[in-house]
Design a protein around this motif. Structure first.
Motif, short mmCIF file in Angstrom:
data_model
loop_
_atom_site.label_atom_id
_atom_site.label_comp_id
_atom_site.label_asym_id
_atom_site.label_seq_id
_atom_site.Cartn_x
_atom_site.Cartn_y
_atom_site.Cartn_z
N ARG A 10 -16.43 18.70 -50.31
CA ARG A 10 -16.39 19.24 -51.66
C ARG A 10 -16.02 20.73 -51.62
O ARG A 10 -16.18 21.39 -50.59
N VAL A 11 -15.54 21.23 -52.74
CA VAL A 11 -14.88 22.53 -52.74
C VAL A 11 -15.80 23.65 -52.26
O VAL A 11 -15.39 24.53 -51.49
N PHE A 12 -17.06 23.64 -52.68
CA PHE A 12 -17.96 24.72 -52.27
C PHE A 12 -18.19 24.69 -50.76
O PHE A 12 -18.31 25.73 -50.13
N ALA A 13 -18.25 23.49 -50.18
CA ALA A 13 -18.43 23.38 -48.73
C ALA A 13 -17.18 23.83 -47.99
O ALA A 13 -17.26 24.48 -46.94
N GLN A 14 -16.01 23.49 -48.53
CA GLN A 14 -14.77 23.96 -47.92
C GLN A 14 -14.71 25.48 -47.90
O GLN A 14 -14.32 26.09 -46.89
N PHE A 15 -15.12 26.10 -49.02
CA PHE A 15 -15.11 27.56 -49.09
C PHE A 15 -16.08 28.17 -48.07
O PHE A 15 -15.74 29.13 -47.36
N ALA A 16 -17.30 27.62 -48.02
CA ALA A 16 -18.30 28.14 -47.09
C ALA A 16 -17.84 27.96 -45.64
O ALA A 16 -18.01 28.87 -44.81
N ARG A 17 -17.24 26.83 -45.35
CA ARG A 17 -16.76 26.57 -44.00
C ARG A 17 -15.65 27.54 -43.60
O ARG A 17 -15.58 28.01 -42.46
N SER A 18 -14.78 27.87 -44.55
CA SER A 18 -13.72 28.84 -44.28
C SER A 18 -14.30 30.20 -43.92
O SER A 18 -13.80 30.89 -43.03
#
Length: 352
Positions: free
Chosen positions: A224-232
């Motif tokens: 999900r988008v928030f996890a993608q952002f945090a992972r980046s």
């Protein structure tokens, strides 16, 4: 007794915060809970919070946790599986295994939640939502439960572009001929099933319309988008947006959402729906990416615009849920947006 998340101090703090708030609900002492979707993000925190209630406040609650994969349950609950108060039931809401005790309360969270699955497996998405919810409702009716809550979604409101907060009596447009509507239409129908059981059989079932929820406990590989952002941010990579990021919604922290589910379960009006969100967190996808970038040192935003239909993305919308009805039950959000992201990133770093 065992800690609920000994390897993630951020999540453990959240669980203890939830259980402290729930300790005032004496009516759930010595009761039996059935949780579907128990190895999912919110389902697992629900289970762990109930176990924490037993450990910290001697509530003597028994939990039957329905999961589809035992290995995932082992990874999620660890040594808690040694606790006699927790029984893992491997199965599916489409064919619920026998539960060896009468059930007092049900929290139904099992659902297909992958946006891509909504377009690649729309039939399975619909059948799981409608037939699965019917089976859980029938189980609730046969057990004459004291309460049940169905975890619905803000997507049942359809496509809305509103500058005003959306209350539970609002409705948006859902195109039934759009494959992506498999999720939103089936959520809406499942809600109507809940209302039907409430009206026809007097079942004390309530509906929680959850906005997107995140925080400690999100899997490192969550897409999900928030996890993608945090992972980046964690990996010091650029955040890649495949849309212009104009969609606006408000969000809710995981522990706040779990607390809300119990307020709805125990204080809500049968047959009614309650929005679950933090009204102070309205933000666009692009603005959320910018917020995430502020936590990193080598992360920037880049755009690679694609055909959103192939990924199951929603059309661009602006929707913020009004939580006035939920607030009247005594609930309030505690975790603000910046802290939500801080705790998400710290928890994901722990669980790499």
């Amino acid at each position: 007794m065992l800690l609920e998340s000994p390897n993630d101090n951020i999540l453990q703090t959240d669980i203890e915060r939830v259980s402290q708030d729930l300790s005032k609900f004496f009516e759930i002492k010595n009761k039996v809970f059935f949780i579907t979707g128990a190895s999912g993000l919110l389902g697992s925190i629900i289970v762990k919070s109930l176990m924490c209630l037993n450990r910290c406040y001697q509530f003597n609650i028994s939990v039957f946790a329905l999961v589809r994969n035992y290995n995932k349950a082992q990874a999620t609950f660890g040594d808690l599986l040694l606790d006699d108060h927790l029984q893992i039931i491997v199965g599916d809401v489409l064919s619920i295994p026998h539960i060896p005790e009468f059930i007092d309360y049900i929290i139904h969270g099992a659902s297909i939640t992958s946006s891509k699955s909504f377009v690649t497996h729309p039939v399975e998405t619909i059948i799981t939502a409608i037939n699965g919810t019917y089976n859980v409702l029938e189980l609730a009716r046969l057990n004459n439960v004291s309460g049940m809550v169905y975890m619905s979604s803000l997507e049942m409101y359809g496509n809305l572009n509103s500058d005003l907060p959306i209350s539970e009596d609002c409705g948006g447009f859902i195109d039934p001929l759009s494959i992506r509507s498999s999720y939103s239409e089936s959520k809406k129908m499942a809600e109507n099933l809940c209302c039907g059981f409430s009206s026809e059989f007097g079942l004390p079932v309530k509906i929680a319309r959850l906005t997107q929820t995140f925080g400690a406990g999100v899997s490192y590989n969550d897409n999900r988008v928030f996890a993608q952002f945090a992972r980046s941010v964690i990996e010091k990579k650029n955040i890649v947006l495949h849309t212009t990021g104009e969609t606006v919604r408000n969000y809710c922290y995981t522990s706040d959402a779990v607390r809300a589910l119990f307020y709805i379960l125990l204080r809500g009006v049968p047959g009614s729906a309650y929005n679950v969100a933090n009204m102070e967190t309205a933000i666009s996808i692009k603005e959320m990416a910018e917020l995430a970038v502020s936590f990193g040192t080598q992360t920037e935003i880049e755009f690679k615009l694609e055909d959103s239909n192939n990924h199951g993305y929603n059309p661009t919308i602006k929707i913020c849920l009004d939580t006035s009805s939920l607030s009247k039950l005594g609930w309030s959000a505690e975790v603000r947006l910046i802290e939500m992201f801080q705790r998400l990133i710290k928890s994901m770093e722990i669980n790499i």
